[in-house]
Design an enzyme around this catalytic site. Structure first.
Site, PDB file in Angstrom:
ATOM      1  N   ASP A  90       0.870  -1.279   0.003  1.00 19.14           N
ATOM      2  CA  ASP A  90      -0.049   0.002  -0.086  1.00 19.14           C
ATOM      3  C   ASP A  90       0.789   1.249  -0.015  1.00 19.14           C
ATOM      4  O   ASP A  90       2.050   1.303   0.406  1.00 19.14           O
ATOM      5  CB  ASP A  90      -0.986  -0.143   1.084  1.00 19.14           C
ATOM      6  CG  ASP A  90      -2.025  -1.115   1.265  1.00 19.14           C
ATOM      7  OD1 ASP A  90      -2.235  -1.661   0.135  1.00 19.14           O
ATOM      8  OD2 ASP A  90      -2.636  -1.325   2.256  1.00 19.14           O
ATOM      9  N   ARG A  91       0.400   2.026  -0.482  1.00 17.70           N
ATOM     10  CA  ARG A  91       1.081   3.487  -0.849  1.00 17.70           C
ATOM     11  C   ARG A  91       1.939   4.062   0.752  1.00 17.70           C
ATOM     12  O   ARG A  91       2.894   4.454   0.704  1.00 17.70           O
ATOM     13  CB  ARG A  91       0.159   4.632  -1.265  1.00 17.70           C
ATOM     14  CG  ARG A  91       1.010   6.016  -1.308  1.00 17.70           C
ATOM     15  CD  ARG A  91       0.028   7.017  -1.814  1.00 17.70           C
ATOM     16  NE  ARG A  91       0.815   8.110  -2.213  1.00 17.70           N
ATOM     17  CZ  ARG A  91       0.400   9.293  -3.043  1.00 17.70           C
ATOM     18  NH1 ARG A  91      -0.273   8.993  -4.067  1.00 17.70           N
ATOM     19  NH2 ARG A  91       1.094  10.488  -3.378  1.00 17.70           N
TER      20      ARG A  91
END
Length: 253
Positions: A71-72
């Site tokens: 995830d970012r």
């Protein structure tokens, strides 16, 4: 080339954990999307392609295969394939569960059990990019499974350090399942807004990625420690090192 050290050439500079003709393992910086998304921000996949092009003076397009995602807001160990053959074989390793991923997370509260296995059915809403726990058999729902171990607690801040091993790779899986357990991740604005403050960095880190090399079949172990800042600094680095050492030496895959 087989490198366990060094840095990429562009900005932001990224630490190279492993590199040869087939693979590129790096320490992903936080807050960079793994691949191009709606934000239009610079993404990891294209940044690394540019880096390879620059470091090796490669003309034309550079191949780089995305094998797994983070995830970012998550940082840590991540592997990419530099050839289509390596990408295909690593994808097979993921599918046959010969591709091990172990994470560290700091969560609010403390799980009732010091270790356990979480099995839930998760459903993703593509419109809002959120994931929820639903009843088994729900159309579109996918089974998610992880194991967790509590490594320590910080009574002063009401936090726990947890090691997590994924058996499935669902979107936002760790964040959703730990929140469902009653222990949302520190800094997670999406699933733990009730206990987190805006601006806090999510405390989820890819500590270890291990798999058989797609060509030589020798074990490849990537290790990345979280940054020495709050809340990670509530625990000594030796704890992280011991967990990583155990993963590598136990023939984790």
């Amino acid at each position: 080339m087989n490198s366990a050290a060094g840095w990429t050439s562009g900005q932001p500079k990224m630490r190279i954990l492993y590199e040869d003709n087939h693979l590129l393992g790096i320490e992903k910086p936080v807050n960079i999307p793994t691949q191009e998304d709606a934000s239009g921000d610079a993404d990891l996949l294209n940044l690394l392609k540019e880096d390879i092009k620059e470091r090796y003076q490669k003309p034309g397009n550079v191949y780089l295969g995305l094998v797994h995602r983070l995830d970012r807001p998550v940082g840590g160990a991540m592997i990419f394939a530099k050839t289509s053959k390596a990408a295909s074989r690593l994808s097979d390793a993921v599918r046959t569960r010969k591709f091990a991923k172990s994470y560290l997370a700091v969560v609010h509260g403390q799980p009732q059990e010091s270790r356990g296995r979480l099995i839930d059915t998760l459903l993703k809403d593509e419109r809002t990019n959120t994931v929820s726990v639903v009843a088994a058999g729900t159309p579109g729902g996918k089974e998610a499974m992880l194991d967790y171990t509590v490594l320590g607690t910080s009574g002063k801040h009401g936090l726990s350090l947890v090691q997590i091993e994924l058996h499935t790779g669902r979107s936002h899986q760790i964040r959703v399942q730990m929140n469902q357990l009653g222990c949302p991740l520190y800094g997670d604005q999406k699933y733990g807004a009730r206990v987190n403050k805006p601006g806090q960095q999510i405390a989820l880190w890819s500590l270890y990625v291990g798999f058989p090399h797609p060509v030589s079949k020798e074990p490849v172990d990537l290790v990345s420690y979280p940054p020495a800042q709050f809340p990670w600094d509530q625990w000594e680095t030796r704890i992280y090192a011991q967990v990583a050492e155990n993963l590598v030496s136990s023939g984790h895959i």
